[in-house]
Design a protein around this motif. Structure first.
Motif, PDB file in Angstrom:
ATOM      1  N   ALA A   1       0.850  -1.191   0.000  1.00 14.81           N
ATOM      2  CA  ALA A   1       0.000   0.000   0.000  1.00 14.81           C
ATOM      3  C   ALA A   1       0.882   1.236   0.000  1.00 14.81           C
ATOM      4  CB  ALA A   1      -0.905   0.012   1.235  1.00 14.81           C
ATOM      5  N   SER A   2       0.257   2.356  -0.250  1.00 20.14           N
ATOM      6  CA  SER A   2       0.961   3.625  -0.133  1.00 20.14           C
ATOM      7  C   SER A   2       0.027   4.651   0.490  1.00 20.14           C
ATOM      8  CB  SER A   2       1.482   4.105  -1.487  1.00 20.14           C
ATOM      9  OG  SER A   2       0.445   4.199  -2.430  1.00 20.14           O
ATOM     10  N   ILE A   3       0.640   5.519   1.287  1.00 17.07           N
ATOM     11  CA  ILE A   3      -0.078   6.625   1.923  1.00 17.07           C
ATOM     12  C   ILE A   3       0.540   7.908   1.408  1.00 17.07           C
ATOM     13  CG2 ILE A   3      -0.437   7.849   4.102  1.00 17.07           C
ATOM     14  CD1 ILE A   3      -0.670   5.130   5.468  1.00 17.07           C
ATOM     15  N   HIS A   4      -0.317   8.815   0.978  1.00 18.27           N
ATOM     16  CA  HIS A   4       0.126  10.074   0.392  1.00 18.27           C
ATOM     17  C   HIS A   4      -0.548  11.215   1.154  1.00 18.27           C
ATOM     18  CE1 HIS A   4       1.677   7.738  -3.011  1.00 18.27           C
ATOM     19  NE2 HIS A   4       0.653   6.965  -2.707  1.00 18.27           N
ATOM     20  N   ASP A   5       0.247  11.972   1.913  1.00 20.24           N
ATOM     21  CA  ASP A   5      -0.289  13.115   2.650  1.00 20.24           C
ATOM     22  C   ASP A   5      -0.039  14.357   1.806  1.00 20.24           C
ATOM     23  OD1 ASP A   5      -0.513  15.433   4.348  1.00 20.24           O
ATOM     24  OD2 ASP A   5      -0.580  14.036   6.040  1.00 20.24           O
ATOM     25  N   LEU A   6      -1.101  14.918   1.272  1.00 18.24           N
ATOM     26  CA  LEU A   6      -0.996  16.070   0.382  1.00 18.24           C
ATOM     27  C   LEU A   6      -1.317  17.377   1.090  1.00 18.24           C
ATOM     28  CD1 LEU A   6      -2.630  14.540  -2.829  1.00 18.24           C
ATOM     29  CD2 LEU A   6      -0.242  14.525  -2.121  1.00 18.24           C
ATOM     30  N   SER A   7      -1.316  17.364   2.411  1.00 19.73           N
ATOM     31  CA  SER A   7      -1.772  18.526   3.169  1.00 19.73           C
ATOM     32  C   SER A   7      -0.876  19.752   3.031  1.00 19.73           C
ATOM     33  CB  SER A   7      -1.933  18.167   4.645  1.00 19.73           C
ATOM     34  OG  SER A   7      -0.694  17.796   5.214  1.00 19.73           O
ATOM     35  N   MET A   8       0.369  19.585   2.641  1.00 18.21           N
ATOM     36  CA  MET A   8       1.259  20.738   2.507  1.00 18.21           C
ATOM     37  C   MET A   8       1.615  21.042   1.060  1.00 18.21           C
ATOM     38  SD  MET A   8       3.798  20.533   5.796  1.00 18.21           S
ATOM     39  CE  MET A   8       4.510  22.126   5.432  1.00 18.21           C
ATOM     40  N   VAL A   9       0.942  20.404   0.114  1.00 19.23           N
ATOM     41  CA  VAL A   9       1.211  20.694  -1.292  1.00 19.23           C
ATOM     42  C   VAL A   9       0.750  22.118  -1.571  1.00 19.23           C
ATOM     43  CG1 VAL A   9       0.607  20.124  -3.676  1.00 19.23           C
ATOM     44  CG2 VAL A   9       1.062  18.293  -2.034  1.00 19.23           C
ATOM     45  N   GLY A  10       1.649  22.910  -2.075  1.00 22.33           N
ATOM     46  CA  GLY A  10       1.343  24.314  -2.357  1.00 22.33           C
ATOM     47  C   GLY A  10       2.517  24.956  -3.058  1.00 22.33           C
ATOM     48  N   LEU A  11       2.612  26.253  -2.959  1.00 20.93           N
ATOM     49  CA  LEU A  11       3.682  26.991  -3.617  1.00 20.93           C
ATOM     50  C   LEU A  11       4.920  27.057  -2.730  1.00 20.93           C
ATOM     51  CD1 LEU A  11       1.702  30.008  -5.127  1.00 20.93           C
ATOM     52  CD2 LEU A  11       2.330  27.862  -6.240  1.00 20.93           C
ATOM     53  N   THR A  12       6.090  26.899  -3.348  1.00 16.16           N
ATOM     54  CA  THR A  12       7.369  27.089  -2.693  1.00 16.16           C
ATOM     55  C   THR A  12       8.123  28.133  -3.500  1.00 16.16           C
ATOM     56  OG1 THR A  12       7.395  24.789  -1.954  1.00 16.16           O
ATOM     57  CG2 THR A  12       9.494  25.951  -1.923  1.00 16.16           C
ATOM     58  N   ASN A  13       8.420  29.254  -2.871  1.00 16.70           N
ATOM     59  CA  ASN A  13       9.086  30.361  -3.574  1.00 16.70           C
ATOM     60  C   ASN A  13       8.317  30.753  -4.833  1.00 16.70           C
ATOM     61  OD1 ASN A  13      11.172  30.427  -1.645  1.00 16.70           O
ATOM     62  ND2 ASN A  13      12.259  28.806  -2.726  1.00 16.70           N
ATOM     63  N   GLY A  14       7.003  30.756  -4.738  1.00 13.54           N
ATOM     64  CA  GLY A  14       6.156  31.179  -5.844  1.00 13.54           C
ATOM     65  C   GLY A  14       5.896  30.134  -6.908  1.00 13.54           C
ATOM     66  N   LEU A  15       6.470  28.940  -6.750  1.00 11.47           N
ATOM     67  CA  LEU A  15       6.285  27.872  -7.737  1.00 11.47           C
ATOM     68  C   LEU A  15       5.642  26.658  -7.084  1.00 11.47           C
ATOM     69  CD1 LEU A  15       9.757  28.031  -9.523  1.00 11.47           C
ATOM     70  CD2 LEU A  15       7.571  28.835 -10.416  1.00 11.47           C
ATOM     71  N   PRO A  16       4.776  25.962  -7.833  1.00 14.56           N
ATOM     72  CA  PRO A  16       4.185  24.742  -7.268  1.00 14.56           C
ATOM     73  C   PRO A  16       5.212  23.617  -7.228  1.00 14.56           C
ATOM     74  CG  PRO A  16       3.435  25.059  -9.518  1.00 14.56           C
ATOM     75  CD  PRO A  16       4.280  26.256  -9.162  1.00 14.56           C
TER      76      PRO A  16
ATOM     77  N   ALA B   1      -1.563   0.610  -8.582  1.00 16.43           N
ATOM     78  CA  ALA B   1      -2.809  -0.004  -8.099  1.00 16.43           C
ATOM     79  C   ALA B   1      -3.714  -0.390  -9.272  1.00 16.43           C
ATOM     80  CB  ALA B   1      -3.530   0.951  -7.149  1.00 16.43           C
ATOM     81  N   HIS B   2      -3.738   0.428 -10.292  1.00 12.61           N
ATOM     82  CA  HIS B   2      -4.551   0.121 -11.483  1.00 12.61           C
ATOM     83  C   HIS B   2      -4.043  -1.148 -12.162  1.00 12.61           C
ATOM     84  CE1 HIS B   2      -6.934   0.808 -15.074  1.00 12.61           C
ATOM     85  NE2 HIS B   2      -5.835   0.641 -15.795  1.00 12.61           N
ATOM     86  N   ARG B   3      -2.726  -1.312 -12.205  1.00 10.89           N
ATOM     87  CA  ARG B   3      -2.132  -2.469 -12.882  1.00 10.89           C
ATOM     88  C   ARG B   3      -2.257  -3.766 -12.085  1.00 10.89           C
ATOM     89  NH1 ARG B   3       0.376  -2.434 -17.786  1.00 10.89           N
ATOM     90  NH2 ARG B   3       1.827  -3.894 -16.897  1.00 10.89           N
ATOM     91  N   VAL B   4      -2.148  -3.701 -10.752  1.00 10.72           N
ATOM     92  CA  VAL B   4      -2.095  -4.936  -9.953  1.00 10.72           C
ATOM     93  C   VAL B   4      -3.318  -5.155  -9.074  1.00 10.72           C
ATOM     94  CG1 VAL B   4       0.428  -4.942  -9.970  1.00 10.72           C
ATOM     95  CG2 VAL B   4      -0.782  -3.941  -8.026  1.00 10.72           C
ATOM     96  N   GLY B   5      -4.279  -4.240  -9.118  1.00  8.64           N
ATOM     97  CA  GLY B   5      -5.512  -4.414  -8.340  1.00  8.64           C
ATOM     98  C   GLY B   5      -5.255  -4.383  -6.848  1.00  8.64           C
ATOM     99  N   PRO B   6      -5.885  -5.288  -6.100  1.00 13.16           N
ATOM    100  CA  PRO B   6      -5.804  -5.228  -4.636  1.00 13.16           C
ATOM    101  C   PRO B   6      -4.414  -5.522  -4.066  1.00 13.16           C
ATOM    102  CG  PRO B   6      -7.028  -7.160  -5.328  1.00 13.16           C
ATOM    103  CD  PRO B   6      -6.751  -6.354  -6.566  1.00 13.16           C
ATOM    104  N   ARG B   7      -3.456  -5.858  -4.932  1.00 11.39           N
ATOM    105  CA  ARG B   7      -2.092  -6.079  -4.420  1.00 11.39           C
ATOM    106  C   ARG B   7      -1.403  -4.772  -4.041  1.00 11.39           C
ATOM    107  NH1 ARG B   7       1.205  -9.551  -8.373  1.00 11.39           N
ATOM    108  NH2 ARG B   7       0.377  -7.984  -9.735  1.00 11.39           N
TER     109      ARG B   7
END
Length: 170
Positions: free
Chosen positions: A68-83, A98-104
């Motif tokens: 599995a993977s966990i992705h915390d996107l809570s701080m995604v934003g601009l850094t020095n004016g750039l995304p 996940a699309h390729r291997v399904g529940p694996r």
């Protein structure tokens, strides 16, 4: 925390790719993820400290080697004016896996606030992010929601927070 509930028909998660910000302001949350996942018996893989060279190839290998993977996107934003697109990019790699291997390979997204992901990456609406509200408790609630089937529901959030506080003191 809202979000996708663990499905008992899914295979047991023993290893997790953790895609989180490496920012001093996120240190307490990072610790919550590592302590919480460890309490559920998961091996945690992340890009922290990955050497140069074929970094992208190594990230792909880490994601492919995890249940599995966990992705915390809570701080995604601009850094020095750039995304900064690094974290959403790694989410894209995991979604493809996940699309390729399904529940694996299962993909989970965490966010600070509800409905932000629908405004920023609407193509992943089906992932139904878990909302942690920027708190360690919110992280623990989210982790328990996705992993509780593995321990029979025995780990309670207050106990997880006690262990987190003990680790934080050290």
């Amino acid at each position: 925390a809202g979000g996708r509930k663990a499905d008992p028909s899914q295979r047991r998660i023993t290893s997790i790719f953790l895609n989180i910000p490496y920012d001093p302001r996120f240190r307490r949350m990072y610790l919550a993820y590592v302590v919480g996942l460890t309490m559920f018996g998961a091996r945690v893989e992340c890009t922290l400290g990955l050497p140069g060279g074929d970094r992208l190839g190594r990230i792909i290998e880490l994601i492919e080697g995890c249940d599995a993977s966990i992705h915390d996107l809570s701080m995604v934003g601009l850094t020095n004016g750039l995304p900064r697109f690094t974290m959403p990019f790694e989410l894209g790699i995991a979604v493809h896996r996940a699309h390729r291997v399904g529940p694996r390979h299962q993909v989970f997204v965490f966010e600070r606030e509800g409905f932000r992901i629908q405004r920023t990456i609407s193509d992943v609406n089906r992932l139904d992010p878990l909302i942690h509200s920027g708190t360690q408790r919110g992280v623990m609630v989210g982790l328990r929601a996705i992993l509780r089937q593995q321990d029979g529901g025995g780990l309670a959030v207050p106990a997880m927070l006690r262990v987190l506080r003990a680790v934080s003191r050290r």
